[in-house]
Scaffold this active site. Structure first.
Site, PDB file in Angstrom:
ATOM      1  N   HIS A  22       0.837  -1.206   0.000  1.00 12.57           N
ATOM      2  CA  HIS A  22       0.000   0.000   0.000  1.00 12.57           C
ATOM      3  C   HIS A  22       0.869   1.253   0.000  1.00 12.57           C
ATOM      4  O   HIS A  22       0.559   2.236  -0.662  1.00 12.57           O
ATOM      5  CB  HIS A  22      -0.926   0.000   1.224  1.00 12.57           C
ATOM      6  N   ASP A 113      -5.742   6.248   0.955  1.00 12.25           N
ATOM      7  CA  ASP A 113      -5.872   4.842   0.588  1.00 12.25           C
ATOM      8  C   ASP A 113      -7.338   4.461   0.782  1.00 12.25           C
ATOM      9  O   ASP A 113      -7.892   4.664   1.881  1.00 12.25           O
ATOM     10  CB  ASP A 113      -4.951   3.991   1.481  1.00 12.25           C
TER      11      ASP A 113
HETATM   12  C1  UDX Z   1      -0.288  -7.040  -1.023  1.00 13.62           C
HETATM   13  C2  UDX Z   1      -1.147  -7.482  -2.234  1.00 13.62           C
HETATM   14  O1  UDX Z   1      -0.922  -8.715  -2.723  1.00 13.62           O
HETATM   15  C3  UDX Z   1      -1.272  -6.425  -3.255  1.00 13.62           C
HETATM   16  O2  UDX Z   1      -1.860  -6.862  -4.459  1.00 13.62           O
HETATM   17  C4  UDX Z   1      -2.090  -5.415  -2.612  1.00 13.62           C
HETATM   18  O3  UDX Z   1      -2.381  -4.370  -3.503  1.00 13.62           O
HETATM   19  C5  UDX Z   1      -1.348  -4.893  -1.388  1.00 13.62           C
HETATM   20  O4  UDX Z   1      -1.026  -5.950  -0.505  1.00 13.62           O
HETATM   21  P1  UDX Z   1       2.377  -7.370  -1.205  1.00 13.62           P
HETATM   22  O5  UDX Z   1       2.189  -8.731  -0.724  1.00 13.62           O
HETATM   23  O6  UDX Z   1       3.371  -6.580  -0.491  1.00 13.62           O
HETATM   24  O7  UDX Z   1       1.019  -6.545  -1.268  1.00 13.62           O
HETATM   25  O8  UDX Z   1       2.788  -7.486  -2.753  1.00 13.62           O
HETATM   26  P2  UDX Z   1       3.029  -6.403  -3.870  1.00 13.62           P
HETATM   27  O9  UDX Z   1       1.800  -5.655  -4.172  1.00 13.62           O
HETATM   28  O10 UDX Z   1       3.658  -7.117  -4.978  1.00 13.62           O
HETATM   29  O11 UDX Z   1       4.068  -5.371  -3.247  1.00 13.62           O
HETATM   30  C6  UDX Z   1       5.351  -5.721  -2.833  1.00 13.62           C
HETATM   31  C7  UDX Z   1       6.250  -4.540  -3.014  1.00 13.62           C
HETATM   32  O12 UDX Z   1       7.447  -4.798  -2.297  1.00 13.62           O
HETATM   33  C8  UDX Z   1       6.658  -4.293  -4.468  1.00 13.62           C
HETATM   34  O13 UDX Z   1       6.581  -2.919  -4.758  1.00 13.62           O
HETATM   35  C9  UDX Z   1       8.088  -4.781  -4.547  1.00 13.62           C
HETATM   36  O14 UDX Z   1       8.903  -4.045  -5.429  1.00 13.62           O
HETATM   37  C10 UDX Z   1       8.559  -4.610  -3.123  1.00 13.62           C
HETATM   38  N1  UDX Z   1       9.598  -5.619  -2.772  1.00 13.62           N
HETATM   39  C11 UDX Z   1       9.269  -6.927  -2.658  1.00 13.62           C
HETATM   40  C12 UDX Z   1      10.879  -5.189  -2.589  1.00 13.62           C
HETATM   41  O15 UDX Z   1      11.189  -4.004  -2.721  1.00 13.62           O
HETATM   42  N2  UDX Z   1      11.814  -6.125  -2.256  1.00 13.62           N
HETATM   43  C13 UDX Z   1      11.535  -7.426  -2.111  1.00 13.62           C
HETATM   44  O16 UDX Z   1      12.473  -8.187  -1.801  1.00 13.62           O
HETATM   45  C14 UDX Z   1      10.225  -7.846  -2.312  1.00 13.62           C
END
Ligand code: UDX
Length: 461
Positions: A22, A113
């Site tokens: 988020h 949000d």
């Molecule tokens: C979750 C949901 O799955 C997502 O769809 C929703 O909108 C918000 O909650 P999350 O599990 O964190 O989010 O996945 P994602 O939406 O893919 O976000 C992860 C973020 O962390 C990405 O921006 C990614 O670049 C970042 N990340 C991930 C890193 O910077 N380093 C890492 O090692 C892993």
């Protein structure tokens, strides 16, 4: 940024929710607005504000803590998730209202949000403009909407019914087992997520981190009901033109990245030869799934970079890192944008969180989808069936829903070496171009952002 520009700039408060998935898009959008001369205050919890202050130094962006989750306990405090939501609402709404009322620089608009149920009440009370920011895809919103009507006993707004939209998968409760809807039980997290639609109705704009050409039909459909504005992907377009390097200014990280070694490691690998594995911040893989992934990676001859979060590390098979040293690297967190931008990455095994999905598209990296919960299932469906830029590694049809190593391995090979892989690479390259076009100057998303600002200040354009 010179002092004079900050003093003259319009002031927008961005209310960010908890969670990496988020915060990232809200922060990226804040930077985009700041780059267009808008003064931004990011209002959030104390723990978020502290981490963001240390990673960012934009003079147009300041941080304001409106809830002390450090001493009062966050989501693990009294009452669990629900307790956190209640405390965040009680302190957050009082502190945010006071902040907006007292600020010497009048606040034009609150971008919040959509997940924060009390945000639209503040805009109504204070008579300022409000923009709900939905951090997932338009298709996800469209999929959740009928559930919202059912759970909150609302009469659906008159719009063409959900299944007739071409391009939108017919996902219903059985396809969303993690929602717990098929049993008729709605856990607090689901009630909370669906509550976003109350904010949609009250907002002057509903901002989506998506772009028109990605979800054309769904966007058109939603625009009939809400003032939907696509502003994504929130990544800056220059990121997509060059390799991202030494970026400690751009993102927000819940874990400290230990990626300097992984960038060096990637440098020594051939173009498109490495599989990047990451399941985002929220998913916590079970030991069985980690073992299956480890087996798939161990048995293949493929190079891999795998993010195993600190609380998952103990589930790795003993000696896995030692056994696979040379062909694989396990890190606890990395700078995902830097990694996806690297030429060595040929495929991304992903949980398909919306940010990861958009980032993979923006950098043109094909996906092997292993969705775990909620919108990830919808995103994975789109990746394989609608955009044809990835393959879903199917989970076993038992209660645990683990994906077997053979299936993971089959999908990696198909994406890297198969006929389907060639088609997937071609498709994702085209989609990457469309993403870049949308956020470049005068692209659809860039124009929408300019229009949004000019509606706050007609003198802007
Ligand atoms: C979750 C949901 O799955 C997502 O769809 C929703 O909108 C918000 O909650 P999350 O599990 O964190 O989010 O996945 P994602 O939406 O893919 O976000 C992860 C973020 O962390 C990405 O921006 C990614 O670049 C970042 N990340 C991930 C890193 O910077 N380093 C890492 O090692 C892993």
């Amino acid at each position: 940024m010179e002092q004079g520009r900050v003093e003259k700039a319009h002031h927008i408060v961005v209310l960010a929710d908890q969670g990496q998935g988020h915060i990232n898009p809200m922060l990226q959008f804040s930077k985009r607005l700041a780059s267009k001369g808008i003064k931004i205050t990011v209002a959030t919890t104390l723990s978020n504000a502290k981490s963001m202050k240390t990673t960012l130094s934009y003079s147009m962006i300041t941080f304001e803590s409106i809830y002390d989750d450090c001493s009062q306990g966050g989501v693990v405090g009294p009452g669990g998730f629900k307790g956190f939501l209640d405390r965040f609402q009680a302190s957050g709404s009082t502190n945010l209202t006071r902040f907006i009322l007292d600020h010497e620089h009048p606040v034009k608009c609150l971008v919040y949000d959509a997940n924060i149920p009390w945000a639209s009440k503040i805009t109504t009370q204070l008579g300022i403009a409000g923009a709900a920011f939905f951090t997932q895809s338009c298709a996800t919103a469209a999929t959740y909407y009928p559930m919202y009507c059912e759970v909150y006993e609302k009469t659906p707004l008159s719009m063409p019914s959900f299944p007739v939209i071409t391009g939108l998968p017919k996902l219903r409760f059985p396809n969303l087992p993690s929602l717990g809807c098929s049993t008729g039980r709605y856990p607090p997290i689901i009630i909370h997520i669906l509550g976003q639609f109350d904010n949609f109705g009250k907002a002057d704009w509903v901002l989506f981190n998506s772009f028109d050409k990605l979800e054309e039909e769904v966007v058109e459909w939603m625009k009939k009901v809400w003032n939907v504005v696509t502003i994504g992907p929130t990544l800056p377009s220059f990121y997509l033109d060059k390799r991202v390097e030494n970026d400690n200014e751009y993102g927000f990280n819940i874990h400290k990245p230990n990626s300097s070694n992984c960038m060096e490691w990637l440098d020594s690998k051939k173009t498109g030869s490495v599989v990047y594995v990451s399941f985002g911040s929220a998913a916590n893989l079970c030991a069985e799934q980690i073992t299956e992934l480890a087996d798939a990676l161990r048995q293949s001859n493929i190079m891999f970079l795998w993010v195993v979060k600190p609380d998952e590390q103990s589930k790795l098979p003993i000696d896995f890192s030692k056994e696979t040293s040379g062909k694989g690297l396990v890190v606890t967190w990395c700078s995902q944008l830097e990694v996806l931008a690297h030429h060595a990455i040929g495929c991304f095994i992903s949980h398909c969180g919306w940010n990861s999905t958009l980032e993979a598209i923006s950098f043109g990296v094909p996906i092997v989808a292993m969705p775990q919960i909620l919108d990830q299932i919808i995103n994975a469906h789109f990746l394989e069936k609608v955009w044809s830029v990835g393959l879903i590694a199917k989970a076993n049809e038992d209660e645990k829903g683990v994906t077997a190593s053979e299936e993971i391995y089959r999908c990696i090979r198909e994406v890297l070496e198969g006929e389907r892989g060639r088609e997937i690479r071609k498709n994702i390259t085209s989609l990457k171009e469309l993403a870049k076009e949308a956020i470049d100057t005068s692209g659809s998303s860039d124009k929408h952002i300019d229009e949004f600002i000019s509606q706050l200040d007609p003198a802007y354009l």
